[in-house]
Design an enzyme around this catalytic site. Structure first.
Site, PDB file in Angstrom:
ATOM      1  N   SER A 277     -28.946  -8.607 -50.750  1.00  0.00           N
ATOM      2  CA  SER A 277     -29.417  -7.342 -51.345  1.00  0.00           C
ATOM      3  C   SER A 277     -28.557  -6.931 -52.536  1.00  0.00           C
ATOM      4  CB  SER A 277     -29.474  -6.229 -50.299  1.00  0.00           C
ATOM      5  OG  SER A 277     -28.254  -6.117 -49.606  1.00  0.00           O
ATOM      6  N   HIS A 307     -31.201 -11.556 -43.305  1.00  0.00           N
ATOM      7  CA  HIS A 307     -30.324 -10.504 -43.860  1.00  0.00           C
ATOM      8  C   HIS A 307     -30.571  -9.212 -43.060  1.00  0.00           C
ATOM      9  CE1 HIS A 307     -27.823  -8.397 -46.623  1.00  0.00           C
ATOM     10  NE2 HIS A 307     -28.666  -8.218 -47.624  1.00  0.00           N
ATOM     11  N   HIS A 353     -22.585 -15.781 -39.935  1.00  0.00           N
ATOM     12  CA  HIS A 353     -22.437 -15.095 -41.225  1.00  0.00           C
ATOM     13  C   HIS A 353     -22.182 -16.109 -42.327  1.00  0.00           C
ATOM     14  CE1 HIS A 353     -21.130 -12.131 -44.229  1.00  0.00           C
ATOM     15  NE2 HIS A 353     -21.840 -11.285 -43.498  1.00  0.00           N
ATOM     16  N   ARG A 362     -17.360  -4.458 -38.579  1.00  0.00           N
ATOM     17  CA  ARG A 362     -18.421  -3.449 -38.440  1.00  0.00           C
ATOM     18  C   ARG A 362     -19.013  -3.503 -37.029  1.00  0.00           C
ATOM     19  NH1 ARG A 362     -22.025  -5.352 -43.463  1.00  0.00           N
ATOM     20  NH2 ARG A 362     -21.669  -7.307 -42.330  1.00  0.00           N
ATOM     21  N   ASP A 408     -25.222  -6.528 -37.270  1.00  0.00           N
ATOM     22  CA  ASP A 408     -26.547  -6.251 -36.711  1.00  0.00           C
ATOM     23  C   ASP A 408     -26.619  -6.461 -35.203  1.00  0.00           C
ATOM     24  OD1 ASP A 408     -27.649  -5.703 -39.263  1.00  0.00           O
ATOM     25  OD2 ASP A 408     -27.661  -7.851 -39.662  1.00  0.00           O
TER      26      ASP A 408
END
Ligand code: NMX
Ligand code: MLT
Length: 471
Positions: A277, A307, A353, A362, A408
């Site tokens: 992105s 993504h 990743h 995160r 995620d």
């Protein structure tokens, strides 16, 4: 209180800079500011000439320094490991994870102003940090919250444009359509049409970027309300900050959900420049497309399952595990389910990743949030079991470079716990957050006069001929 805590942490950070020279460049910017410097625009105006000089010096002194060799594997392997972009707002370390202007996520949680003592960082504070490299005071963040609220009104045609789509259209399609509809207000494209001088490009880019950041939560909230709550819009609450207001407009007024939204928006905002992105936004903007066009393009990349759509895929996958095996699934049953997914030619969503080689910080901060607020939630416990079960299986596959969970893998169960259960909507939340990182860098792209992006491509025939000659 936040101020004093920040000062002490900053002095610790400065001490660490002496020991870790690699941090010097980003942390050298860090300052606590006086509450009189409330205007972000004038702060930037002051910083830009200094950074323009810095870039000029890098070009003239180091322009010919090599940053690595490009191999055929890199060209065929999605450009992994190929340094090719300048991105000022954040830097990703494969082992340590993301740093925003030199600050890790736990450091941001300590030094960025919060809505309540000890609370999660306010995303407006992160926006200030990304744009200026400085940790803002609470007064500065409050002023920025106010400014964003003043820019947040959505023109009626935006709702009508979204309404033209079937209500069943994917939420990301509806959201991106709303962002495209906002584009008609672009100050940059108007100024360009009028013949603005290139040295001034950053000013209308700044205007568009702040307005876009201010408006995306209301557009996103409308998509949610349209799809799942009969189209009843909830107006913004002038007493609330950016993250709190976003939760409120979606229809969630609990204080824990507002805290979650502040954390969520902060940690998803930026992940250096090479992710799909951010890179897309940067590439499109390099053609001097305005921030709305560039960000809409970025959202289309975010909507891909490898993504940003992975957050949707994770919750749907977890729910399919529960449907088949129940919430109290054993680790052995879970292992079988993971193998079944892999053997059917699918990826395990939320793991792996392109750059990270350890557990995503995160993921870790969301895990800490869950341990604090929802330790007994069955889906959180399932996510914890997956943390034990999946990495050894992915390692056993032998080809996965990073078997650990990414951002995620965790977000869905937190949102689900507070009642935001519609997994297909999750990538829109990621998109709102990413506006902060992408637009911050776009302002710097224009301020630094970064050029049109145009890498060289080659054919297989060219590669074969070149490699034979080189052998
Ligand atoms: N499950 C199954 N296989 C995987 C996984 C996974 N979670 N991760 C990597 N692999 C495979 C990958 O498909 C590739 O297989 P092949 O050679 O047959 O094409 C092989 O392992 C090597 O891939 P890597 O070099 O480890 O990973 P790469 O950098 O190409 O891709 C991702 C990174 C993130 C696309 C990949 O790990 C993945 O598909 N993960 C699951 C989807 C996901 O969670 N995406 C979200 C990423 C974070 N975000 O928000 O954007
Ligand atoms: C992101 O936040 O953009 C993802 O982790 C993907 C990436 O960094 O490549």
């Amino acid at each position: 209180m936040v101020f004093y805590r920040s000062v002490s942490l900053l002095s610790k950070l400065r001490n660490r800079v002496v020991q870790q020279p690699s941090l010097t460049n980003s942390v050298r910017w860090l300052q606590i500011q006086t509450s009189s410097d409330l205007d972000l625009h004038s702060q930037l105006k002051e910083l830009i000439p200094e950074q323009q000089e810095r870039l000029k010096k890098i070009k003239s002194e180091y322009g010919k320094v090599q940053l690595g060799n490009i191999s055929v594997d890199m060209v065929l392997g999605g450009m992994r490991g190929m340094t090719g972009l300048l991105w000022e707002t954040s830097l990703l370390d494969p082992d340590e994870g993301i740093r925003f202007r030199g600050l890790s996520i736990p450091e941001c949680q300590k030094v960025l102003p919060a809505a309540k003592p000890g609370g999660e960082p306010l995303p407006e504070g992160l926006l200030w940090l990304l744009l200026t490299g400085k940790v803002p005071t609470k007064e500065q963040v409050d002023a920025l919250s106010k400014e964003l609220r003043s820019r947040a009104t959505i023109p009626d045609h935006v709702y009508k444009t979204i309404d033209a789509l079937p209500v069943t259209a994917h939420p990301m399609t509806q959201f991106t359509t709303g962002v495209m509809a906002l584009q008609v207000q672009s100050e940059f494209s108007k100024a360009y049409e009028k013949g603005i001088h290139k040295s001034k490009y950053w000013e209308p880019t700044y205007e568009d970027s702040l307005s876009l950041i201010a408006q995306v939560p209301a557009v996103a909230a409308y998509v949610y309300r349209r799809m799942y709550k009969n189209g009843e819009r909830i107006p913004m609450d002038d007493s609330l900050d950016y993250g709190g207001n976003f939760a409120h407009m979606l229809g969630f007024d609990g204080p824990e959900m507002q805290e979650l939204m502040r954390l969520y928006v902060t940690i998803h905002s930026d992940h250096e420049g090479g992710n799909v992105s951010a890179h897309t936004g940067h590439l499109v903007a390099s053609a001097l497309s305005d921030p709305y066009l560039s960000f809409a393009a970025a959202l289309n990349g975010l909507a891909g399952p490898l993504h940003g759509l992975a957050n949707q895929e994770v919750l749907l996958w977890i729910k399919s595990v529960v449907d088949e095996c129940g919430e109290n699934i054993t680790k052995d049953q879970l292992k079988d389910y993971v193998w079944k997914t892999l053997n059917s030619g699918k990826v395990v969503p939320g793991f792996g990743h392109g750059v990270l080689r350890k557990t995503d910080p995160r993921y870790m901060c969301q895990r800490e949030f869950a341990l604090k607020h929802l330790p007994d939630d069955p889906l959180f416990q399932l996510v914890s079991k997956l943390y034990d079960v999946v990495p050894p299986i992915l390692t056993e596959l032998g080809k996965v470079k990073n078997p650990w969970p990414n951002v995620d893998a965790h977000s869905g169960v937190l949102l689900n716990y507070y009642g935001l259960t519609e997994a297909r909507y999750y990538t829109v939340l990621f998109g709102v957050s990413r506006a902060i990182g992408i637009c911050s860098q776009l302002i710097w792209d224009r301020a630094l006069g970064l050029p049109l992006e145009r890498p060289k491509s080659v054919t297989m025939e060219w590669l074969e001929a070149h490699c034979k000659k080189a052998a």
